[in-house]
Motif scaffolding. Structure first.
Motif, PDB file in Angstrom:
ATOM      1  N   GLY A 214      20.720  -3.179  -5.880  1.00 13.64           N
ATOM      2  CA  GLY A 214      20.524  -1.734  -5.719  1.00 13.64           C
ATOM      3  C   GLY A 214      19.286  -1.455  -4.895  1.00 13.64           C
ATOM      4  N   THR A 215      18.910  -0.190  -4.884  1.00 14.78           N
ATOM      5  CA  THR A 215      17.787   0.239  -4.059  1.00 14.78           C
ATOM      6  C   THR A 215      16.481   0.081  -4.833  1.00 14.78           C
ATOM      7  N   VAL A 216      15.522  -0.566  -4.204  1.00  8.55           N
ATOM      8  CA  VAL A 216      14.206  -0.769  -4.828  1.00  8.55           C
ATOM      9  C   VAL A 216      13.412   0.533  -4.682  1.00  8.55           C
ATOM     10  N   THR A 217      12.869   1.005  -5.791  1.00 11.40           N
ATOM     11  CA  THR A 217      12.097   2.255  -5.759  1.00 11.40           C
ATOM     12  C   THR A 217      10.622   1.975  -6.061  1.00 11.40           C
ATOM     13  N   GLN A 218       9.787   2.951  -5.747  1.00 15.63           N
ATOM     14  CA  GLN A 218       8.358   2.809  -6.070  1.00 15.63           C
ATOM     15  C   GLN A 218       8.189   2.649  -7.584  1.00 15.63           C
ATOM     16  N   MET A 219       9.042   3.332  -8.364  1.00 15.97           N
ATOM     17  CA  MET A 219       8.977   3.207  -9.827  1.00 15.97           C
ATOM     18  C   MET A 219       9.258   1.768 -10.260  1.00 15.97           C
ATOM     19  N   ASP A 220      10.189   1.105  -9.570  1.00 10.66           N
ATOM     20  CA  ASP A 220      10.469  -0.306  -9.893  1.00 10.66           C
ATOM     21  C   ASP A 220       9.213  -1.155  -9.706  1.00 10.66           C
TER      22      ASP A 220
ATOM     23  N   ILE B   3      -1.544  -3.445  -3.104  1.00 15.74           N
ATOM     24  CA  ILE B   3      -0.559  -3.321  -2.019  1.00 15.74           C
ATOM     25  C   ILE B   3       0.815  -2.931  -2.568  1.00 15.74           C
ATOM     26  N   HIS B   4       1.011  -3.095  -3.890  1.00  9.23           N
ATOM     27  CA  HIS B   4       2.302  -2.757  -4.501  1.00  9.23           C
ATOM     28  C   HIS B   4       2.331  -1.361  -5.132  1.00  9.23           C
ATOM     29  N   ASN B   5       1.158  -0.809  -5.415  1.00  9.26           N
ATOM     30  CA  ASN B   5       1.177   0.453  -6.167  1.00  9.26           C
ATOM     31  C   ASN B   5       0.263   1.546  -5.614  1.00  9.26           C
ATOM     32  N   ASP B   6      -0.469   1.257  -4.529  1.00  8.04           N
ATOM     33  CA  ASP B   6      -1.392   2.253  -3.988  1.00  8.04           C
ATOM     34  C   ASP B   6      -1.092   2.407  -2.490  1.00  8.04           C
TER      35      ASP B   6
ATOM     36  N   ARG C  36      -1.627   1.048   3.235  1.00  9.60           N
ATOM     37  CA  ARG C  36      -1.715   1.462   4.642  1.00  9.60           C
ATOM     38  C   ARG C  36      -2.939   0.849   5.296  1.00  9.60           C
ATOM     39  N   GLU C  37      -4.066   0.934   4.580  1.00  9.58           N
ATOM     40  CA  GLU C  37      -5.311   0.362   5.114  1.00  9.58           C
ATOM     41  C   GLU C  37      -5.197  -1.143   5.326  1.00  9.58           C
ATOM     42  N   ALA C  38      -4.381  -1.768   4.492  1.00  9.68           N
ATOM     43  CA  ALA C  38      -4.176  -3.220   4.618  1.00  9.68           C
ATOM     44  C   ALA C  38      -3.229  -3.538   5.785  1.00  9.68           C
ATOM     45  N   GLY C  39      -2.746  -2.479   6.450  1.00  9.16           N
ATOM     46  CA  GLY C  39      -1.913  -2.675   7.636  1.00  9.16           C
ATOM     47  C   GLY C  39      -0.441  -2.874   7.334  1.00  9.16           C
ATOM     48  N   LEU C  40      -0.021  -2.494   6.130  1.00 13.60           N
ATOM     49  CA  LEU C  40       1.371  -2.717   5.738  1.00 13.60           C
ATOM     50  C   LEU C  40       2.249  -1.476   5.930  1.00 13.60           C
ATOM     51  N   GLY C  41       1.624  -0.363   6.277  1.00 10.19           N
ATOM     52  CA  GLY C  41       2.389   0.855   6.513  1.00 10.19           C
ATOM     53  C   GLY C  41       2.901   1.514   5.240  1.00 10.19           C
ATOM     54  N   GLY C  42       2.474   1.035   4.097  1.00  6.48           N
ATOM     55  CA  GLY C  42       2.924   1.584   2.809  1.00  6.48           C
ATOM     56  C   GLY C  42       3.090   0.450   1.826  1.00  6.48           C
ATOM     57  N   THR C  43       3.427   0.790   0.582  1.00  6.08           N
ATOM     58  CA  THR C  43       3.535  -0.243  -0.451  1.00  6.08           C
ATOM     59  C   THR C  43       4.709  -1.189  -0.170  1.00  6.08           C
TER      60      THR C  43
END
Lengths: 149, 132
Positions: free
Chosen positions: B17-23, B37-40, B45-52
């Motif tokens: 299924g679809t992975v959500t931020q809640m997961d 990097i998984h929850n903030d 973004r600052e770590a260069g990942l474009g999001g969690t």
């Protein structure tokens, strides 16, 4: 930053971890594992287990909850924890673990490769009554800084 | 599994299924891996990942669910995975597996497993050894 290979073979930590039933339930719920053998002791017994066993990747919880200084210790080794990525996770299973089992967990630095990419492998042995139940090898990598070409 | 499959056997794809931020939040709490990097989002973004991004170990746990659809836990001898690409919330994960090798003499079945997203991109690969 280049990592020193001096840490290879070094024991980072040894810590106790008791498998709590509610913690296993929380983990099962987080990963969406609904098989009755993990939730219902009777179903587990019918399948030949003495109780509901832990699922194959639960021991990661023992590492992070039992050894919260892991991040700090990685930093002390010179690992840039802000940029590290998880590359590999290898498990070898020797015994099935159950809620209530009191584990002793031993983390050592198994390997360090330093160069363009720093790579470190940590070995964690999860022992029950002195006997290894699971051996885990976790390899992390720190990719090179963006070069802005 | 009643009949032990032969080398080359392809298991039916297993949809997670679809992975959500809640997961990711739930997995962080369950596993104790609170790397931000998984929850903030800001930190990621600052770590260069474009999001969690999802924990690699959450994807591995999904591959473990696939294994247990076909084999009993007590038969699992080893389970090694390699994380190939980052998974972001909103991506849909499906698990694919094949029998890589059947060693009847030593009683070991080796499986190759892959977690892919909806576009077929490989997120993680794994190999598992099953006692037969």
């Amino acid at each position: 930053m280049a990592l020193s290979k001096e840490s290879i073979g070094k024991q980072l930590s040894t810590f106790p971890f008791t498998i709590e039933r509610v913690k296993v339930k929380e983990f099962l719920s987080a990963i969406g594992e609904t098989s009755p053998i993990f939730h219902d002791p009777q179903a587990a017994q019918q399948a030949g287990f003495r109780d509901t066993p832990i699922p194959p990747t639960f021991q990661t919880s023992a590492l992070f909850w039992g050894y919260p200084d892991f991040w700090k210790d990685m930093q002390s080794m010179g690992i840039d924890i802000k940029r590290l990525l998880h590359l590999k996770e290898e498990y070898t299973y020797h015994q099935t673990l159950y809620p209530g089992d009191a584990l002793q967990c031993r983390v050592t630095v198994a390997d360090i490769k330093s160069g363009k990419m720093d790579m470190v492998t940590f070995e964690t042995v999860f022992l029950r009554e002195g006997t290894p139940a699971i051996t885990a090898l976790m390899t992390i990598v720190v990719p090179p800084e963006a070069s802005h070409e | 599994m009643n009949k032990i499959p032969e080398a080359g056997f392809i298991f039916p794809a297993y949809t997670i299924g679809t992975v959500t931020q809640m997961d990711l939040v739930r997995y962080a709490g369950a596993s104790g891996d609170f790397n931000p990097i998984h929850n903030d989002t800001e930190y990621a973004r600052e770590a260069g990942l474009g999001g969690t991004i999802a924990h690699g170990m959450l994807i591995k746990a999904y591959m473990g669910r696939f294994l247990l659809q076909h084999f009993p836990l007590s038969a699992l001898s080893s389970f090694s995975s390699k994380f190939k690409a980052m998974t972001k919330p909103g991506e849909t994960i499906e698990i694919h597996g094949t029998v890589k090798k059947k060693d009847a003499v030593n009683g070991i079945l080796t499986l190759s497993i892959e977690a892919r997203n909806q576009a077929g991109e490989t997120k993680a690969t794994a190999e598992a050894e099953i006692r037969i």
